[in-house]
Design an enzyme around this catalytic site. Structure first.
Site, PDB file in Angstrom:
ATOM      1  N   GLU A 277      40.794 125.993  -5.807  1.00 42.90           N
ATOM      2  CA  GLU A 277      39.399 126.262  -5.443  1.00 42.90           C
ATOM      3  C   GLU A 277      39.176 126.099  -3.937  1.00 42.90           C
ATOM      4  OE1 GLU A 277      36.939 124.422  -8.425  1.00 42.90           O
ATOM      5  OE2 GLU A 277      35.113 124.933  -7.346  1.00 42.90           O
ATOM      6  N   HIS A 298      61.810 123.894 -21.419  1.00 38.65           N
ATOM      7  CA  HIS A 298      62.256 124.695 -22.558  1.00 38.65           C
ATOM      8  C   HIS A 298      61.314 125.862 -22.839  1.00 38.65           C
ATOM      9  CE1 HIS A 298      65.537 121.927 -23.645  1.00 38.65           C
ATOM     10  NE2 HIS A 298      64.807 121.155 -22.853  1.00 38.65           N
ATOM     11  N   LYS A 414      29.367 131.696 -12.082  1.00 37.28           N
ATOM     12  CA  LYS A 414      28.247 130.922 -12.636  1.00 37.28           C
ATOM     13  C   LYS A 414      26.985 131.778 -12.716  1.00 37.28           C
ATOM     14  CE  LYS A 414      29.361 126.115 -11.303  1.00 37.28           C
ATOM     15  NZ  LYS A 414      28.966 124.949 -10.518  1.00 37.28           N
TER      16      LYS A 414
HETATM   17  O1  PA5 Z   1      34.538 121.742  -6.908  1.00 40.24           O
HETATM   18  C1  PA5 Z   1      33.477 122.231  -7.255  1.00 40.24           C
HETATM   19  O2  PA5 Z   1      32.491 122.290  -6.501  1.00 40.24           O
HETATM   20  C2  PA5 Z   1      33.269 122.773  -8.664  1.00 40.24           C
HETATM   21  O3  PA5 Z   1      34.449 122.816  -9.381  1.00 40.24           O
HETATM   22  C3  PA5 Z   1      32.253 121.908  -9.408  1.00 40.24           C
HETATM   23  O4  PA5 Z   1      32.732 120.593  -9.498  1.00 40.24           O
HETATM   24  C4  PA5 Z   1      31.985 122.443 -10.818  1.00 40.24           C
HETATM   25  O5  PA5 Z   1      31.625 123.793 -10.764  1.00 40.24           O
HETATM   26  C5  PA5 Z   1      30.870 121.642 -11.492  1.00 40.24           C
HETATM   27  O6  PA5 Z   1      29.698 121.688 -10.720  1.00 40.24           O
HETATM   28  P1  PA5 Z   1      28.509 120.693 -10.953  1.00 40.24           P
HETATM   29  O7  PA5 Z   1      28.989 119.305 -10.722  1.00 40.24           O
HETATM   30  O8  PA5 Z   1      27.465 121.107  -9.971  1.00 40.24           O
HETATM   31  O9  PA5 Z   1      28.049 120.877 -12.375  1.00 40.24           O
END
Ligand code: PA5
Length: 424
Positions: A277, A298, A414
């Site tokens: 990410e 495996h 999202k």
């Molecule tokens: O790293 C990030 O920003 C995302 O992976 C969020 O943690 C994830 O989308 C969850 O978001 P939130 O904590 O706003 O629900």
């Protein structure tokens, strides 16, 4: 470096001068950006103060005394760090009859939700719902389901069993918490989800699972101080970040994180999120994958050895797993299975030999190898590792030339899912 050792064998020309300069520039970028950018996690003491740790510990003690199960609702950075940390520190079975930590809100599986309801229905339950934005669909749905369950079970007292972790003063979850008078823990605004494990987000569930969070934070702080050293040869986070980018520049665009310890599975999942990410954007970035050995040797061992040569492998190796006594094979008088030659080695030693053999084979198969080595699975090592990987990930992103703290791709999915659901 304390807690973590580092070595690599990449069979290639890695020009330290060039790459140390790139890493040093990235270091300056990371430390120079202002507070509105998301580098709040850099300074451990600002993330959680001593008085916050006391609040978290007291709340965790209350949960441990009154619940058999803590349901943690969250996804992505609001899920993986806590799960990684708890698994890393836990036994494989619940020998000590500790509170059970269950994670929900990270999928929309109806069966998973129904089965979890069935499982917790007759148990004493608390909920910790975690969302920085306070509006993510999957945890919001799961929270409504389990909040209703608690209200049916405990009536007015349900609110005493719900703890909300979110951004102060912002978002729908904050509104819900305020309206219902739930207890709240706050996430600093300048820390993004995948860099938040050392905040209330990860620290509170890990404390509820019975682990010493003060030690986790102390070691993270020690690692923070060690990584301030700009000497490339001494700073393993700079080296690791530079090596990854160097390998990427030679066409290695998949990094496989490997471990020979099954309860590292979610630590590797956390790494995948952190790196994937943070770095994979603007049509660039290393695809992070993970394998748990021997199991995956495996299934994926063939690909590792002889598939397309665009892979490098980062082992996260533990010298000594958390065992009280070592397990040795006993001598067998018939020795039909021909294993008597191993009787002087405990299983941990055999596992290490398997790791060394695998490393050698993969290296011969033209897979460059990096190894992050830790001594044991305890709180201090965990804190140091969390900080180390977050730090090297941010440096790595800056070397590549992307912003390691945004996630436009995730935001896109999202909003798309929300749009479709609203239309329906
Ligand atoms: O790293 C990030 O920003 C995302 O992976 C969020 O943690 C994830 O989308 C969850 O978001 P939130 O904590 O706003 O629900």
């Amino acid at each position: 470096m304390k807690y973590i050792d580092f070595e690599y064998n990449i069979n290639n020309d890695f020009d330290i001068d060039i790459w140390s300069k790139k890493a040093t520039r990235a270091y300056t970028d990371l430390h120079a950006i202002n507070r509105e950018k998301m580098n709040g996690w850099l300074d451990i003491e600002k993330i959680i103060k001593n008085e916050d740790i006391e609040i978290i510990k007291n709340l965790a003690n209350e949960v441990k005394e009154n619940a058999e199960v803590l349901i943690v609702v969250g996804i992505g950075g609001s899920f993986l760090g806590a799960k990684a940390g708890i698994d890393f520190l836990s036994d494989y079975y619940n020998f000590d009859k500790k509170i059970e930590i269950i994670f929900v809100g990270n999928s929309l599986s109806e069966k998973y939700l129904m089965d979890t309801i069935k499982y917790v229905e007759d148990k004493n339950v608390y909920i910790n719902v975690i969302s920085k934005s306070g509006g993510t669909m999957e945890p919001a749905i799961a929270f409504r389901v389990f909040k209703n369950l608690l209200e049916k079970k405990y009536g007015d007292k349900a609110k005493e069993r719900i703890i909300v972790t979110t951004t102060k003063g912002k978002g729908l979850l904050y509104e819900i918490a305020k309206k219902n008078n739930y207890r709240k823990l706050f996430i600093p605004e300048n820390i993004g989800g995948r860099y938040s494990v050392l905040t209330t987000v990860g620290i509170f569930p890990i404390a509820c699972a019975g682990f010493n969070v003060k030690k986790i934070l102390e070691a993270a702080k020690e690692m923070q101080e060690d990584l301030l050293d700009l000497n490339f040869k001494k700073n393993i986070a700079l080296q690791y970040a530079a090596l990854r980018n160097y390998l990427y520049s030679t066409g290695k665009d998949i990094e496989v994180f490997s471990s020979f310890t099954p309860n590292m599975r979610y630590f590797l999942e956390w790494l995948k999120q952190l790196y994937g990410e943070s770095e994979c954007k603007q049509n660039m970035g290393i695809f992070p994958a993970s394998l748990i050995f021997s199991t995956d040797l495996h299934s994926m061992g063939q690909l590792m050895q002889e598939g397309k040569r665009n892979i490098f492998e980062t082992f996260v190796s533990i010298n000594k797993e958390n065992v009280e006594n070592n397990l040795y094979l006993e001598e067998d008088k018939d020795d039909i299975d021909k294993l008597n030659y191993l009787i002087n080695n405990n299983i941990n030693e055999i596992n290490k030999i398997a790791k060394n053999g695998t490393k050698k084979a993969h290296l011969e198969g033209q897979v460059p190898i990096i190894e992050i080595k830790i001594e044991k699975q305890d709180e201090k090592t965990l804190g140091a590792m969390f900080y180390f990987f977050q730090y090297s990930c941010a440096i790595s992103g800056y070397i590549l030339g992307v912003d390691p703290f945004n996630q436009p791709g995730v935001e896109k999915y999202k909003s798309e899912i929300k749009r479709l659901l609203e239309k329906k």
